[in-house]
Design a protein around this motif. Structure first.
Motif, PDB file in Angstrom:
ATOM      1  N   HIS A 208       0.822  -1.200   0.000  1.00  0.00           N
ATOM      2  CA  HIS A 208       0.000   0.000   0.000  1.00  0.00           C
ATOM      3  C   HIS A 208       0.864   1.260   0.000  1.00  0.00           C
ATOM      4  CE1 HIS A 208      -3.445  -2.372   1.939  1.00  0.00           C
ATOM      5  NE2 HIS A 208      -3.957  -1.821   0.860  1.00  0.00           N
TER       6      HIS A 208
ATOM      7  N   GLY B 143       1.347   4.914   1.154  1.00  0.00           N
ATOM      8  CA  GLY B 143       0.831   5.457   2.406  1.00  0.00           C
ATOM      9  C   GLY B 143       1.220   4.617   3.595  1.00  0.00           C
ATOM     10  N   GLN B 144       1.604   3.361   3.341  1.00  0.00           N
ATOM     11  CA  GLN B 144       2.128   2.503   4.398  1.00  0.00           C
ATOM     12  C   GLN B 144       3.593   2.147   4.143  1.00  0.00           C
ATOM     13  OE1 GLN B 144      -0.533  -0.818   5.007  1.00  0.00           O
ATOM     14  NE2 GLN B 144      -2.281   0.492   5.429  1.00  0.00           N
TER      15      GLN B 144
ATOM     16  N   GLY C 244      -5.771   1.203  -2.020  1.00  0.00           N
ATOM     17  CA  GLY C 244      -6.367   1.181  -0.685  1.00  0.00           C
ATOM     18  C   GLY C 244      -7.865   1.358  -0.709  1.00  0.00           C
TER      19      GLY C 244
ATOM     20  N   LYS D 263     -10.573   1.883   4.853  1.00  0.00           N
ATOM     21  CA  LYS D 263     -10.373   3.131   5.603  1.00  0.00           C
ATOM     22  C   LYS D 263     -10.059   2.869   7.066  1.00  0.00           C
ATOM     23  CE  LYS D 263     -12.649   7.495   6.784  1.00  0.00           C
ATOM     24  NZ  LYS D 263     -13.861   8.348   6.573  1.00  0.00           N
TER      25      LYS D 263
ATOM     26  N   TYR E  92      -6.405   2.251   7.901  1.00  0.00           N
ATOM     27  CA  TYR E  92      -5.570   3.452   7.894  1.00  0.00           C
ATOM     28  C   TYR E  92      -5.808   4.289   9.156  1.00  0.00           C
ATOM     29  CZ  TYR E  92      -3.726   3.043   3.131  1.00  0.00           C
ATOM     30  OH  TYR E  92      -3.035   2.648   2.005  1.00  0.00           O
ATOM     31  N   THR E  93      -7.048   4.539   9.488  1.00  0.00           N
ATOM     32  CA  THR E  93      -7.332   5.439  10.609  1.00  0.00           C
ATOM     33  C   THR E  93      -6.925   4.823  11.945  1.00  0.00           C
ATOM     34  OG1 THR E  93      -9.632   4.636  10.688  1.00  0.00           O
ATOM     35  CG2 THR E  93      -9.184   6.607   9.370  1.00  0.00           C
TER      36      THR E  93
ATOM     37  N   LEU F 284      -2.707   6.570  10.102  1.00  0.00           N
ATOM     38  CA  LEU F 284      -2.170   6.931   8.793  1.00  0.00           C
ATOM     39  C   LEU F 284      -3.148   7.839   8.059  1.00  0.00           C
ATOM     40  CD1 LEU F 284      -0.993   3.352   7.764  1.00  0.00           C
ATOM     41  CD2 LEU F 284       0.449   5.208   8.618  1.00  0.00           C
TER      42      LEU F 284
ATOM     43  N   TRP G 299      -5.691   9.075   5.510  1.00  0.00           N
ATOM     44  CA  TRP G 299      -6.670   8.480   4.600  1.00  0.00           C
ATOM     45  C   TRP G 299      -7.083   9.526   3.583  1.00  0.00           C
ATOM     46  CZ3 TRP G 299      -8.284   4.143   2.758  1.00  0.00           C
ATOM     47  CH2 TRP G 299      -9.487   4.075   2.058  1.00  0.00           C
TER      48      TRP G 299
ATOM     49  N   ARG H 123      -6.123   8.886  -3.702  1.00  0.00           N
ATOM     50  CA  ARG H 123      -5.404   7.633  -3.466  1.00  0.00           C
ATOM     51  C   ARG H 123      -4.767   7.135  -4.759  1.00  0.00           C
ATOM     52  NH1 ARG H 123     -10.138   6.352  -0.620  1.00  0.00           N
ATOM     53  NH2 ARG H 123     -10.712   4.573  -1.932  1.00  0.00           N
TER      54      ARG H 123
END
Length: 378
Positions: A91, A93-94, A122, A125, A128-129, A133, A135, A141
């Protein structure tokens, strides 16, 4: 020779996440642990599979109560196999792209160029939250995922590499050693943003399970988008399908009906609401799972829709119909993974190869030809 003239490639879902590949209380003789998965991987490459795809989950959800991280798990499978290519789901963002680029470059040298990456923009949600992280909304995205791929490829291929994006930036980065073979980049999605990203950047575009007609529509669209970027012959197409191969069609269909009858209703509804939120966030309402019903959602990626249910001969012929619609990589899910990977490899793949040799599975070679054959507008 075009990439679409090649024999069909076969992949399977790696059960590195607990709960199997259906949201059901039906018996699943499978295990998410390393020893079981090494055995499956060795079996898969012995019986003719080309790829394995590791899943990515970080938190317990929808029956996936325990998870092994996808990249490290993929490296473990690569180290215990000789030919199998392993696709690690990641992902943006990760993962920072420069860290993943370096890891992947090193893995390519260690494992003979057999690592690939599935860049997942992704949809979950809550994951992530809960992890603190950022979202982003759907279109953002995909913009981030596009930049992520551009940074990966730039670091692998350009020296020095400078990138000025909205999400990532580099300045005169010198990245050595570059991989002798850049990892293939896979990507999924159904929205216009996903299709445009595939046409512009990806090596393989993964599609959720679908009918032959639904597959053909996506292939026509993405090929037309790729052609606008001068990449019409560069994009291949992968399709998810849940395979149930038995001695009779009736027996195979009974297996599917039992899976659905014993579905974990609460978890299916929770999964459905989560993925529909992601789909509804698209500008064109074409996100994945937007039109999936309860039955579809019992198998995470609409795998029942693909129709890989029946005798070995029936399934092989269905596979070639899908190839003729434009599929290059068939990604199979199974109920009892180890034993069914072996059965599919021993009973279905040889039939597919025989039919390919006889000329089955031939498709129109260009977006224009495909559109003309189907009456679509490319």
């Amino acid at each position: 020779m075009s990439v679409h003239d090649q024999p069909l490639s076969f992949a399977y879902w790696v059960p590195n996440v607990s709960g199997g590949l259906v949201v059901s209380t039906v018996e699943q003789r499978t295990d998410h642990g390393p020893a079981y998965n090494i055995d499956v991987a060795r079996t898969a490459e012995r019986v003719g599979f080309d790829y394995a795809l590791t899943q990515v989950r970080y938190l317990a959800s929808y029956g996936a109560d325990a998870q092994h991280e996808s990249v490290s798990f993929s490296l473990g499978l690569l180290g215990r196999t000789e030919r199998l290519r392993v696709i690690a789901a990641v992902h943006p963002g990760q993962w920072p792209p420069h860290i993943l680029a370096k890891l992947a470059a090193t893995a390519q040298e260690l494992h003979g160029g057999r690592l690939a990456l599935n860049v997942v923009s992704g949809w979950f949600k809550d994951e992530y939250t809960r992890l603190g992280l950022d979202w982003l909304e759907h279109e953002e995205r995909y913009r981030r995922a596009e930049e992520f791929i551009e940074v990966l490829r730039g670091l692998w291929a350009e020296e020095p590499f400078t990138f000025r994006g909205d999400f990532y930036r580099t300045r005169e980065a010198v990245f050595r050693p570059a991989p002798s073979r850049a990892p293939e980049v896979f990507q999924g999605g159904n929205s216009s943003a996903a299709r445009e990203m595939a046409g512009r950047l990806s090596d393989v575009y993964f599609m959720n399970g679908n009918s032959v007609e639904g597959v053909r529509e996506q292939v026509v669209d993405v090929r037309a988008r790729a052609a606008r970027h001068g990449r019409e012959d560069d994009v291949r197409f992968g399709l998810n399908g849940f395979a149930v191969v038995r001695d009779t069609e009736a027996e195979a269909r009974r297996v599917v009906e039992e899976i659905v009858e014993r579905a974990d209703v609460e978890k299916v509804h929770a999964f459905g609401e989560a993925v529909r939120q992601a789909g509804r966030s698209t500008q064109d309402r074409k996100g994945m799972w937007v039109d999936s019903d309860f039955r579809d959602l019992v198998q995470y990626n609409d795998g029942f829709r693909t129709g890989l249910v029946g005798t070995p001969d029936q399934v092989a012929r269905r596979v070639l119909d899908l190839k003729a619609a434009g599929v290059d990589v068939l990604l199979c899910g199974f109920l009892h993974v180890r034993e069914e990977v072996e059965r599919f490899g021993e009973q279905v793949i040889p039939l597919v190869r025989e039919l390919e040799a006889q000329g089955y599975g031939v498709e129109p070679r260009t977006a224009a030809a495909t559109a003309a054959a189907t009456g679509a507008v490319a």
